[in-house]
Design a protein around this motif. Structure first.
Motif, mmCIF file in Angstrom:
data_model
loop_
_atom_site.group_PDB
_atom_site.id
_atom_site.type_symbol
_atom_site.label_atom_id
_atom_site.label_comp_id
_atom_site.label_asym_id
_atom_site.label_seq_id
_atom_site.Cartn_x
_atom_site.Cartn_y
_atom_site.Cartn_z
ATOM 1 N N GLU A 44 -18.187 29.481 -20.971
ATOM 2 C CA GLU A 44 -17.331 28.128 -19.976
ATOM 3 C C GLU A 44 -17.909 27.963 -18.771
ATOM 4 N N ARG A 45 -16.368 27.220 -18.092
ATOM 5 C CA ARG A 45 -17.364 26.664 -17.150
ATOM 6 C C ARG A 45 -15.432 26.186 -17.179
ATOM 7 N N ASN A 46 -14.407 26.027 -16.315
ATOM 8 C CA ASN A 46 -12.734 25.735 -16.357
ATOM 9 C C ASN A 46 -12.806 26.146 -17.517
ATOM 10 N N ALA A 47 -12.724 27.065 -18.576
ATOM 11 C CA ALA A 47 -12.317 27.651 -19.966
ATOM 12 C C ALA A 47 -12.888 26.120 -20.151
ATOM 13 N N GLN A 48 -13.793 25.474 -20.759
ATOM 14 C CA GLN A 48 -14.672 24.836 -21.210
ATOM 15 C C GLN A 48 -15.853 24.641 -21.337
ATOM 16 N N LYS A 49 -16.142 24.586 -22.903
ATOM 17 C CA LYS A 49 -18.231 24.854 -23.087
ATOM 18 C C LYS A 49 -18.426 24.083 -22.503
ATOM 19 N N PRO A 50 -19.570 24.800 -21.797
ATOM 20 C CA PRO A 50 -20.409 23.581 -21.038
ATOM 21 C C PRO A 50 -21.167 22.480 -22.061
ATOM 22 N N LYS A 51 -21.857 21.481 -20.950
ATOM 23 C CA LYS A 51 -22.551 20.149 -22.316
ATOM 24 C C LYS A 51 -23.797 20.947 -22.233
ATOM 25 N N GLY A 52 -24.386 21.017 -24.148
ATOM 26 C CA GLY A 52 -25.550 21.267 -24.383
ATOM 27 C C GLY A 52 -25.659 23.218 -25.141
ATOM 28 N N PHE A 53 -24.006 23.374 -24.944
ATOM 29 C CA PHE A 53 -24.037 25.086 -25.150
ATOM 30 C C PHE A 53 -23.347 24.992 -26.784
ATOM 31 N N ASP A 54 -24.082 25.635 -27.152
ATOM 32 C CA ASP A 54 -23.769 26.511 -28.482
ATOM 33 C C ASP A 54 -21.852 26.372 -28.686
ATOM 34 N N LEU A 55 -21.868 27.788 -28.026
ATOM 35 C CA LEU A 55 -20.755 28.234 -28.709
ATOM 36 C C LEU A 55 -19.537 28.442 -27.057
ATOM 37 N N GLY A 56 -18.371 28.476 -27.006
ATOM 38 C CA GLY A 56 -17.576 27.851 -25.446
ATOM 39 C C GLY A 56 -17.317 29.409 -25.422
ATOM 40 N N ASN A 57 -16.037 30.120 -24.841
ATOM 41 C CA ASN A 57 -15.101 31.337 -24.528
ATOM 42 C C ASN A 57 -14.078 31.808 -25.202
ATOM 43 N N SER A 58 -14.308 31.119 -26.485
ATOM 44 C CA SER A 58 -12.709 31.402 -27.406
ATOM 45 C C SER A 58 -13.559 32.342 -28.389
ATOM 46 N N PRO A 59 -12.880 33.848 -28.211
ATOM 47 C CA PRO A 59 -13.643 34.587 -29.166
ATOM 48 C C PRO A 59 -13.064 34.264 -30.837
ATOM 49 N N LEU A 60 -11.853 33.449 -30.823
ATOM 50 C CA LEU A 60 -11.929 32.472 -32.316
ATOM 51 C C LEU A 60 -13.341 31.546 -33.169
ATOM 52 N N GLU A 61 -13.881 31.207 -31.733
ATOM 53 C CA GLU A 61 -15.900 30.569 -32.231
ATOM 54 C C GLU A 61 -16.677 31.757 -32.847
ATOM 55 N N TYR A 62 -16.904 32.659 -32.516
ATOM 56 C CA TYR A 62 -17.658 33.683 -32.877
ATOM 57 C C TYR A 62 -17.365 34.511 -34.402
ATOM 58 N N ARG A 63 -17.993 33.336 -35.516
ATOM 59 C CA ARG A 63 -17.015 34.013 -36.348
ATOM 60 C C ARG A 63 -18.606 34.189 -37.252
ATOM 61 N N LYS A 64 -18.503 35.071 -38.114
ATOM 62 C CA LYS A 64 -19.794 35.658 -38.808
ATOM 63 C C LYS A 64 -20.939 34.412 -39.320
ATOM 64 N N GLU A 65 -20.410 33.972 -39.837
ATOM 65 C CA GLU A 65 -21.305 33.236 -40.626
ATOM 66 C C GLU A 65 -21.795 32.390 -39.557
ATOM 67 N N LYS A 66 -21.731 32.268 -38.592
ATOM 68 C CA LYS A 66 -22.049 31.510 -37.566
ATOM 69 C C LYS A 66 -23.199 32.049 -36.264
ATOM 70 N N ILE A 67 -22.830 33.042 -35.909
ATOM 71 C CA ILE A 67 -23.596 34.081 -35.172
ATOM 72 C C ILE A 67 -24.003 35.569 -35.407
ATOM 73 N N SER A 68 -23.784 35.576 -36.624
ATOM 74 C CA SER A 68 -24.943 36.613 -37.724
ATOM 75 C C SER A 68 -25.873 37.505 -36.969
ATOM 76 N N GLY A 69 -26.605 38.036 -37.451
ATOM 77 C CA GLY A 69 -28.273 38.178 -36.622
ATOM 78 C C GLY A 69 -28.281 37.751 -35.445
ATOM 79 N N LYS A 70 -27.511 37.014 -35.024
ATOM 80 C CA LYS A 70 -27.817 35.696 -33.215
ATOM 81 C C LYS A 70 -27.721 36.918 -32.391
ATOM 82 N N THR A 71 -28.865 36.184 -30.826
ATOM 83 C CA THR A 71 -28.407 36.925 -29.788
ATOM 84 C C THR A 71 -27.703 35.917 -29.148
#
Ligand SMILES: O=C(O)[C@H](CS(=O)(=O)O)OP(=O)(O)O
Ligand code: MG
Length: 227
Positions: free
Chosen positions: A62-89
């Motif tokens: 994030e910058r200013n708490a929001q997801k920057p342009k071109g990013f996949d995910l922001g800085n909300s832990p709730l976005e980091y669900r198994k189906e989105k991030i499992s096995g990913k760096t």
């Protein structure tokens, strides 16, 4: 010795460093790894993060708490669900939490949040020289980071406390309900709530959802097996 430092502006030294950014970087790191991400690489700048795109990683933060342009995910832990991030760096850049790491000179660095509080305390029980490094917010004191540091110090039950650790423990002892304290008095929490992130504040103030201890190894937070 156990001590606590807030938003250090110059390098700090210890054997075991515990980085704390309750809202929200270390809560995000703990959640990402607990939900199956293979690693979290903290980086300082947006440019650095975007350069890693070709390595097949997720670009997050994030910058200013929001997801920057071109990013996949922001800085909300709730976005980091198994189906989105499992096995990913995950490559993560945030305003406070990922920046403070580069000021730490230590043999090891782990990440703490309310989400993994008991696991962190268990891990630290065998360690001697511990520094809890609170990220703070934009170089200033953060109540929520200090409160978590106090919770860790209280549970470690040690006599060799530095002044920062003693103060954090006393603050923790004076608080009846950590979540309510943070929601009512933390300026960062109030800001996040005003931006629509109340669920993040609720989530990040939940104790012991995970039993994991992220450890920084060669610049990547991973989950190591501990004896
Ligand atoms: O996303 C966050 O919670 C903050 C950014 S801000 O202070 O809200 O702008 O970043 P962090 O590095 O996790 O404190
Ligand atoms: Mg923060």
């Amino acid at each position: 010795m156990v001590d606590v430092v807030m938003a250090p502006c110059s390098p700090v030294e210890c054997r075991t460093a515990v980085v704390i950014d309750v809202l929200r970087a270390t809560s995000t790191i703990v959640t990402a790894l607990s939900n199956g991400a293979s690693g979290v690489i903290p980086v300082k700048t947006i440019e650095e993060a975007l350069k890693k795109r070709k390595e097949g990683v997720l670009i997050c933060g994030e910058r200013n708490a929001q997801k920057p342009k071109g990013f996949d995910l922001g800085n909300s832990p709730l976005e980091y669900r198994k189906e989105k991030i499992s096995g990913k760096t995950i490559v993560l850049t945030t305003t406070n939490g990922t920046q403070v790491i580069e000021r730490i000179r230590s043999e090891e660095i782990i990440a703490a949040s309310f989400l993994n509080l008991s696991a962190v305390v268990e891990y630290l029980k065998s360690k001697e020289d511990i520094l809890l490094v609170c990220a703070g917010t934009n170089g200033r004191f953060s109540l929520e980071d200090f409160l978590l540091a106090g919770a860790v110090v209280k549970r470690l039950k040690r006599n060799d406390l530095g002044d920062g650790a003693r103060a954090a423990e006393r603050y923790f002892e004076s608080v009846e309900n950590t979540r309510e304290e943070i929601k009512k008095h933390s300026s960062h929490a109030k800001r996040l709530i005003s931006l629509g992130f109340e669920k993040d504040v609720e989530f990040c103030t939940t104790e012991d959802l995970f039993k994991t201890v992220p450890t920084l190894v060669n610049g990547v937070f991973i989950l190591k097996e501990f004896p």
